[in-house]
Design a protein around this motif. Structure first.
Motif, PDB file in Angstrom:
ATOM      1  N   ASN A   1       0.847  -1.195   0.000  1.00  0.00           N
ATOM      2  CA  ASN A   1       0.000   0.000   0.000  1.00  0.00           C
ATOM      3  C   ASN A   1       0.884   1.246   0.000  1.00  0.00           C
ATOM      4  OD1 ASN A   1      -1.980   1.896   0.172  1.00  0.00           O
ATOM      5  ND2 ASN A   1      -2.685   1.340   2.214  1.00  0.00           N
ATOM      6  N   LEU A   2       1.443   1.560  -1.170  1.00  0.00           N
ATOM      7  CA  LEU A   2       2.316   2.722  -1.276  1.00  0.00           C
ATOM      8  C   LEU A   2       1.548   4.032  -1.173  1.00  0.00           C
ATOM      9  CD1 LEU A   2       4.770   1.598  -4.114  1.00  0.00           C
ATOM     10  CD2 LEU A   2       5.188   1.636  -1.660  1.00  0.00           C
ATOM     11  N   GLY A   3       0.261   3.990  -1.422  1.00  0.00           N
ATOM     12  CA  GLY A   3      -0.537   5.206  -1.337  1.00  0.00           C
ATOM     13  C   GLY A   3      -0.499   5.840   0.035  1.00  0.00           C
ATOM     14  N   GLU A   4      -0.280   5.033   1.077  1.00  0.00           N
ATOM     15  CA  GLU A   4      -0.202   5.582   2.424  1.00  0.00           C
ATOM     16  C   GLU A   4       0.935   6.592   2.571  1.00  0.00           C
ATOM     17  OE1 GLU A   4      -1.999   2.070   5.304  1.00  0.00           O
ATOM     18  OE2 GLU A   4       0.171   2.290   5.091  1.00  0.00           O
ATOM     19  N   LEU A   5       2.002   6.384   1.796  1.00  0.00           N
ATOM     20  CA  LEU A   5       3.158   7.263   1.901  1.00  0.00           C
ATOM     21  C   LEU A   5       2.825   8.684   1.493  1.00  0.00           C
ATOM     22  CD1 LEU A   5       6.143   7.726   2.436  1.00  0.00           C
ATOM     23  CD2 LEU A   5       6.633   6.824   0.144  1.00  0.00           C
ATOM     24  N   LEU A   6       1.935   8.852   0.521  1.00  0.00           N
ATOM     25  CA  LEU A   6       1.573  10.208   0.091  1.00  0.00           C
ATOM     26  C   LEU A   6       0.998  11.012   1.254  1.00  0.00           C
ATOM     27  CD1 LEU A   6      -0.043   9.595  -3.418  1.00  0.00           C
ATOM     28  CD2 LEU A   6       2.208  10.535  -2.919  1.00  0.00           C
ATOM     29  N   GLY A   7       0.278  10.346   2.127  1.00  0.00           N
ATOM     30  CA  GLY A   7      -0.286  11.035   3.282  1.00  0.00           C
ATOM     31  C   GLY A   7       0.745  11.395   4.324  1.00  0.00           C
ATOM     32  N   LYS A   8       1.870  10.689   4.315  1.00  0.00           N
ATOM     33  CA  LYS A   8       2.928  10.963   5.286  1.00  0.00           C
ATOM     34  C   LYS A   8       3.865  12.074   4.831  1.00  0.00           C
ATOM     35  CE  LYS A   8       2.980   6.190   6.991  1.00  0.00           C
ATOM     36  NZ  LYS A   8       3.784   4.950   7.130  1.00  0.00           N
ATOM     37  N   LEU A   9       4.013  12.239   3.517  1.00  0.00           N
ATOM     38  CA  LEU A   9       4.860  13.311   3.011  1.00  0.00           C
ATOM     39  C   LEU A   9       4.225  14.664   3.286  1.00  0.00           C
ATOM     40  CD1 LEU A   9       5.832  11.815  -0.477  1.00  0.00           C
ATOM     41  CD2 LEU A   9       7.279  11.923   1.564  1.00  0.00           C
ATOM     42  N   LYS A  10       5.034  15.655   3.524  1.00  0.00           N
ATOM     43  CA  LYS A  10       4.528  16.979   3.875  1.00  0.00           C
ATOM     44  C   LYS A  10       4.090  17.789   2.662  1.00  0.00           C
ATOM     45  CE  LYS A  10       7.125  17.323   8.196  1.00  0.00           C
ATOM     46  NZ  LYS A  10       8.104  18.112   8.990  1.00  0.00           N
ATOM     47  N   LYS A  11       4.454  17.333   1.458  1.00  0.00           N
ATOM     48  CA  LYS A  11       4.028  18.028   0.239  1.00  0.00           C
ATOM     49  C   LYS A  11       4.043  17.051  -0.933  1.00  0.00           C
ATOM     50  CE  LYS A  11       8.685  20.022   0.165  1.00  0.00           C
ATOM     51  NZ  LYS A  11       9.445  21.287   0.289  1.00  0.00           N
ATOM     52  N   ARG A  12       3.618  17.523  -2.093  1.00  0.00           N
ATOM     53  CA  ARG A  12       3.605  16.674  -3.275  1.00  0.00           C
ATOM     54  C   ARG A  12       5.021  16.213  -3.619  1.00  0.00           C
ATOM     55  NH1 ARG A  12       1.536  19.606  -8.303  1.00  0.00           N
ATOM     56  NH2 ARG A  12       1.659  17.495  -9.195  1.00  0.00           N
ATOM     57  N   PRO A  13       5.156  15.004  -4.163  1.00  0.00           N
ATOM     58  CA  PRO A  13       6.491  14.550  -4.540  1.00  0.00           C
ATOM     59  C   PRO A  13       7.248  15.527  -5.427  1.00  0.00           C
ATOM     60  CG  PRO A  13       4.983  12.707  -4.599  1.00  0.00           C
ATOM     61  CD  PRO A  13       4.148  13.936  -4.320  1.00  0.00           C
ATOM     62  N   ILE A  14       6.581  16.104  -6.425  1.00  0.00           N
ATOM     63  CA  ILE A  14       7.298  16.980  -7.348  1.00  0.00           C
ATOM     64  C   ILE A  14       7.869  18.205  -6.644  1.00  0.00           C
ATOM     65  CG2 ILE A  14       5.278  18.340  -8.065  1.00  0.00           C
ATOM     66  CD1 ILE A  14       6.529  18.264 -10.925  1.00  0.00           C
ATOM     67  N   GLU A  15       7.240  18.630  -5.566  1.00  0.00           N
ATOM     68  CA  GLU A  15       7.761  19.797  -4.854  1.00  0.00           C
ATOM     69  C   GLU A  15       9.091  19.495  -4.182  1.00  0.00           C
ATOM     70  OE1 GLU A  15       4.862  21.713  -2.346  1.00  0.00           O
ATOM     71  OE2 GLU A  15       3.252  21.204  -3.727  1.00  0.00           O
ATOM     72  N   TYR A  16       9.274  18.256  -3.725  1.00  0.00           N
ATOM     73  CA  TYR A  16      10.579  17.868  -3.183  1.00  0.00           C
ATOM     74  C   TYR A  16      11.638  17.879  -4.279  1.00  0.00           C
ATOM     75  CZ  TYR A  16       8.195  16.127   1.032  1.00  0.00           C
ATOM     76  OH  TYR A  16       7.458  16.011   2.178  1.00  0.00           O
ATOM     77  N   PHE A  17      11.286  17.377  -5.452  1.00  0.00           N
ATOM     78  CA  PHE A  17      12.257  17.339  -6.540  1.00  0.00           C
ATOM     79  C   PHE A  17      12.657  18.742  -6.968  1.00  0.00           C
ATOM     80  CE2 PHE A  17      10.642  13.037  -6.736  1.00  0.00           C
ATOM     81  CZ  PHE A  17      11.772  12.298  -7.056  1.00  0.00           C
ATOM     82  N   LYS A  18      11.750  19.689  -6.850  1.00  0.00           N
ATOM     83  CA  LYS A  18      12.093  21.076  -7.164  1.00  0.00           C
ATOM     84  C   LYS A  18      12.957  21.713  -6.069  1.00  0.00           C
ATOM     85  CE  LYS A  18       8.388  22.346 -10.363  1.00  0.00           C
ATOM     86  NZ  LYS A  18       9.250  22.961 -11.400  1.00  0.00           N
ATOM     87  N   ASP A  19      13.029  21.078  -4.897  1.00  0.00           N
ATOM     88  CA  ASP A  19      13.892  21.576  -3.831  1.00  0.00           C
ATOM     89  C   ASP A  19      15.360  21.267  -4.077  1.00  0.00           C
ATOM     90  OD1 ASP A  19      11.874  22.724  -2.334  1.00  0.00           O
ATOM     91  OD2 ASP A  19      11.586  20.980  -1.048  1.00  0.00           O
ATOM     92  N   PHE A  20      15.648  20.314  -4.968  1.00  0.00           N
ATOM     93  CA  PHE A  20      17.036  20.030  -5.292  1.00  0.00           C
ATOM     94  C   PHE A  20      17.651  21.205  -6.040  1.00  0.00           C
ATOM     95  CE2 PHE A  20      15.472  15.778  -4.585  1.00  0.00           C
ATOM     96  CZ  PHE A  20      16.576  15.057  -4.139  1.00  0.00           C
TER      97      PHE A  20
END
Length: 339
Positions: free
Chosen positions: A243-262
């Protein structure tokens, strides 16, 4: 324009001599690198640099990673020799070398964290160079956390360099990668995978002050923005055994926003379309000028010259160009502006 080259490679004399003494591996490295004098010969490095006005470098070791050269009983010594050698170059020629990225004995994680603390705590290094896997192990394994923690605590970046060899096969039916696919397509893949592991392991949430630069303009990420964005917003829809969908609820923002932090650099081997794509994704505040010298066909000046020409051709506002060419590096590395 002033240029601070954030990612290029050089072996100081001490570590170069030591590597050549290592049976097998040293001979292989020497065979290739002796054909590129600019990576170990300081006079040749100066000759290349003198072709460009107001141009300075942040130095880092070339490939391969230290952890591939020897066991954990030896790599801490190699790291100290390398880092002290790079520090000496910066101290002796500050008008040419404004800083260096420390290499770490990542196959000895406790010693790697201690070496990071030594060079960052003393102000010797302005960042760390870490490779995309550690002898095949992912960077988000708990044993490597101390290295990233040290970087975040000292406010210095981790510069992420790809590491992949022909021993990584492209097909499960084969035992090696053919036609140097491991490099051309494998290195961008390696970097992108490492970025994803840092994101989805929640390391960037645990270390909000961590700054990571993904070499080669963020690798595959800018081009695959649609997959990284809307695609990963549906994390778990393609997986039935977890159930990987649970991880989206644990992240503080959308995945793409983390990638833009690089952060990212301009080392894309003289490709104007790739430069435009990367700049559009990361923005001018997150991109640093870098050449990847001396691995161009001219063995030194080629990618420096071509990257400068590409940036000058983009008709960017002068303030934006200044950020990319030197301002972002000065800020990220904590350099004195204009040094």
């Amino acid at each position: 324009m002033r240029y601070v080259d954030a990612f290029n490679h050089f072996f100081p004399e001490g570590i170069w001599s030591r590597i050549l003494e290592i049976p097998g591996t040293g001979a292989d490295i020497g065979k290739r690198m002796r054909g590129i004098p600019c990576i170990y010969d300081l006079d040749e490095r100066f000759r290349v640099m003198d072709q460009f006005e107001d141009y300075k470098q942040v130095l880092s070791l070339g490939m391969p990673p230290l952890e591939t050269l020897a066991g954990p009983e030896t790599t801490p010594e190699l790291a100290r020799i390398a880092n002290d050698g790079l520090a000496e170059l910066v101290d002796k020629w500050p008008d040419r070398f404004v800083g260096y990225l420390a290499s770490l004995p990542m196959n000895a994680p406790d010693e790697a964290a201690a070496e990071a603390e030594r060079v960052l705590g003393s102000g010797s290094a302005c960042g760390l160079q870490v490779h995309s896997n550690i002898n095949g192990a992912p960077l988000d394994e708990p044993r490597f956390f101390g290295v990233f923690e040290a970087a975040a605590r000292h406010g210095r970046p981790v510069m992420l360099h790809p590491a992949r060899t022909a021993s990584f096969p492209d097909y499960s039916t084969e035992d090696r990668s053919e036609y140097e696919i491991w490099w051309t397509f494998g290195w961008p893949y390696e970097t992108s995978v490492a970025m994803a592991r840092l994101v989805f392991s929640q390391m960037m949430d645990r270390l909000p002050d961590l700054k990571v630069l993904a070499h080669h303009l963020g690798a595959m990420v800018p081009y695959f923005e649609g997959r990284v964005g809307p695609g990963w917003d549906q994390l778990g829809n393609r997986t039935s055994d977890r159930n990987l969908g649970e991880l989206l609820g644990k992240l503080k923002k959308r995945p793409i926003e983390y990638f833009k932090d690089f952060y990212a650099d301009t080392a894309v081997f003289g490709s104007r379309p790739a430069t435009i794509c990367g700049l559009n994704f990361y923005g001018v505040d997150k991109v640093l000028f870098a050449s990847d010298s001396p691995f161009d066909p001219e063995k030194g000046p080629g990618y420096i010259r071509e990257t400068i020409a590409i940036l000058e051709s983009l008709d960017l506002p002068s303030g934006d160009l200044e950020k990319i060419c030197h301002g972002n590096a000065e800020k990220l590395f904590g350099l004195t502006p204009g040094r």
